[in-house]
Motif scaffolding. Sequence first.
Motif, PDB file in Angstrom:
ATOM      1  N   UNK A  14     -21.505  49.641   5.336  1.00  0.00           N
ATOM      2  CA  UNK A  14     -20.942  49.811   4.503  1.00  0.00           C
ATOM      3  C   UNK A  14     -20.565  49.072   3.712  1.00  0.00           C
ATOM      4  N   UNK A  15     -20.697  48.222   3.216  1.00  0.00           N
ATOM      5  CA  UNK A  15     -20.142  47.009   3.250  1.00  0.00           C
ATOM      6  C   UNK A  15     -18.882  46.915   2.721  1.00  0.00           C
ATOM      7  N   UNK A  16     -18.067  46.796   3.446  1.00  0.00           N
ATOM      8  CA  UNK A  16     -16.789  46.397   4.016  1.00  0.00           C
ATOM      9  C   UNK A  16     -16.330  45.585   4.579  1.00  0.00           C
ATOM     10  N   UNK A  17     -15.367  44.907   4.016  1.00  0.00           N
ATOM     11  CA  UNK A  17     -14.825  43.877   3.993  1.00  0.00           C
ATOM     12  C   UNK A  17     -13.419  44.307   5.355  1.00  0.00           C
ATOM     13  N   UNK A  18     -13.716  43.226   5.743  1.00  0.00           N
ATOM     14  CA  UNK A  18     -12.735  43.063   7.764  1.00  0.00           C
ATOM     15  C   UNK A  18     -12.227  42.299   7.943  1.00  0.00           C
ATOM     16  N   UNK A  19     -11.779  42.304   9.447  1.00  0.00           N
ATOM     17  CA  UNK A  19     -11.721  39.983   9.593  1.00  0.00           C
ATOM     18  C   UNK A  19     -11.760  41.572  11.393  1.00  0.00           C
ATOM     19  N   UNK A  43      -8.748  48.955   4.207  1.00  0.00           N
ATOM     20  CA  UNK A  43      -7.824  49.940   4.146  1.00  0.00           C
ATOM     21  C   UNK A  43      -6.929  49.671   4.723  1.00  0.00           C
ATOM     22  N   UNK A  44      -7.241  49.136   6.121  1.00  0.00           N
ATOM     23  CA  UNK A  44      -6.085  49.540   7.117  1.00  0.00           C
ATOM     24  C   UNK A  44      -6.514  50.547   8.339  1.00  0.00           C
ATOM     25  N   UNK A  45      -8.068  50.633   8.313  1.00  0.00           N
ATOM     26  CA  UNK A  45      -8.600  51.213   9.254  1.00  0.00           C
ATOM     27  C   UNK A  45      -8.410  50.218  10.415  1.00  0.00           C
ATOM     28  N   UNK A  46      -8.040  50.666  12.024  1.00  0.00           N
ATOM     29  CA  UNK A  46      -7.987  49.252  13.043  1.00  0.00           C
ATOM     30  C   UNK A  46      -8.883  50.531  13.826  1.00  0.00           C
ATOM     31  N   UNK A  47     -10.015  49.442  14.873  1.00  0.00           N
ATOM     32  CA  UNK A  47     -10.827  49.825  16.116  1.00  0.00           C
ATOM     33  C   UNK A  47     -10.496  48.675  17.053  1.00  0.00           C
ATOM     34  N   UNK A  48     -11.213  49.670  18.329  1.00  0.00           N
ATOM     35  CA  UNK A  48     -10.466  47.895  19.639  1.00  0.00           C
ATOM     36  C   UNK A  48      -9.265  47.713  20.150  1.00  0.00           C
ATOM     37  N   UNK A  49      -9.626  47.114  20.708  1.00  0.00           N
ATOM     38  CA  UNK A  49      -8.134  46.874  21.584  1.00  0.00           C
ATOM     39  C   UNK A  49      -8.323  45.295  22.236  1.00  0.00           C
ATOM     40  N   UNK A  50      -7.308  44.261  22.647  1.00  0.00           N
ATOM     41  CA  UNK A  50      -7.320  42.960  22.539  1.00  0.00           C
ATOM     42  C   UNK A  50      -6.176  42.838  23.983  1.00  0.00           C
ATOM     43  N   UNK A  63      -4.891  40.306  12.067  1.00  0.00           N
ATOM     44  CA  UNK A  63      -6.035  40.539  11.082  1.00  0.00           C
ATOM     45  C   UNK A  63      -5.584  40.924   9.457  1.00  0.00           C
ATOM     46  N   UNK A  64      -4.560  41.687   9.096  1.00  0.00           N
ATOM     47  CA  UNK A  64      -4.366  41.857   7.602  1.00  0.00           C
ATOM     48  C   UNK A  64      -4.465  40.162   6.638  1.00  0.00           C
TER      49      UNK A  64
END
Length: 407
Positions: A14-19, A43-50, A63-64
């Motif tokens: 989807x060509x998103x940028x993320x960290x 967009x500030x959407x988060x997935x996963x967990x550390x 990440x932001x």
Amino acid sequence: MLDIAAELDRWVREDREFAVASVVAVGGSAPRRPGAALAVDSEGTAIGSVSGGCVEGAVYDLCVQALQDGTTVRERFGYSDEDAFAVGLTCGGVIDVLVTPVRADAPDRAVLAAALSGAARGEPTALARVAAGSPELLGRALLVHPDGSYEGALGGSSGGGPDGGLGDSSEGGPDGGLGDSSEGGPDGGLGGRPELDRTAAAEARAMLDVGRTGTLEISEDGSHCPGGVTLFVESSVPPPRMIVFGAIDFAAALVRTGKFLGYHVTVCDARAVFATRARFPEADDIVVDWPHRYLERTGTDDRTVLCVLTHDAKFDVPLLTTALRRPAAFIGAMGSRRTHEDRDRRLREAGLTDHDLARLHSPIGLDLGARTPEETALSIAAEIIATRHGGTGVPLTGARFPIHREA
């Protein structure tokens, strides 16, 4: 990163940028293991967990920030006795987190995208990233395939073959292809360190062969001597197999539990009337054949789980005679204690030794007082997990041993 490959692969397409923040090292009692990841998009959407919740907010902020400035960072989070309310792991452990920005201009975006795509498709994939070393190396990535070929560059080369030679990638370019970066330059190639790439690829391939995720140290000159560069290697391999023998109601519940735990589940029974898709809709494979005959022709390895639920000597004895001489992580058989004693006698008569029989978990499952098929499946799954990780199966209340064992 490969821990959440399916979601991140969709973000890439989807060509998103993320960290992405990845756990690269763990000390003491920590809730997640190396490889656990949290990702945040633009967009500030988060997935996963550390960490299961302890430090998610602080890692989210990292990440932001990384996404904004394009800088890879490594951060340590640990418990503070002096300030129990400080950001840290209240369970008492320590985790090191590597935060990697995957922006449109990231030099390793194409490599990371290829790794995520492969892992999302279930292909054996190893992703090696520099988790400690020179600032210019931190975060650089190498994608390693099972045949030893690789994509990307840590120290100058841009790809290689299984014999360690450098592949011809002169056709790459600014569109994300893996062009020749042997001279270094603004695209992130460092130049002059092809041995570092070859050594890193060889070490990552060795870890991929055994499905291991973790860190290793090599020198910047590419020698195997520790020091200079710490590589974090994530291995993504196809899911382990669970083969359930006996198409009974307990098997239907165990299939659902096995899928929940991430296994590729096969049901096998010689009786076609019972081994049907209607009875086992969640199973990956349904095989109608004599169990021992199927086991003889199918592959098993040190991650395979074999659950024998037939508790019928004409099925069990030839099947277990074969199973106990094959590689497997867990071999269990259902039945009463009387059934077990009769089965044990028959297996000894078939030539199995004390060493062979020591591998058999029978009667299968932990003592949970289970009665229903679902409860029984839970007791079997509990024993499989305890066997895999060295658990005791006793209540944690009042126990003195660590809750989170070292990997």
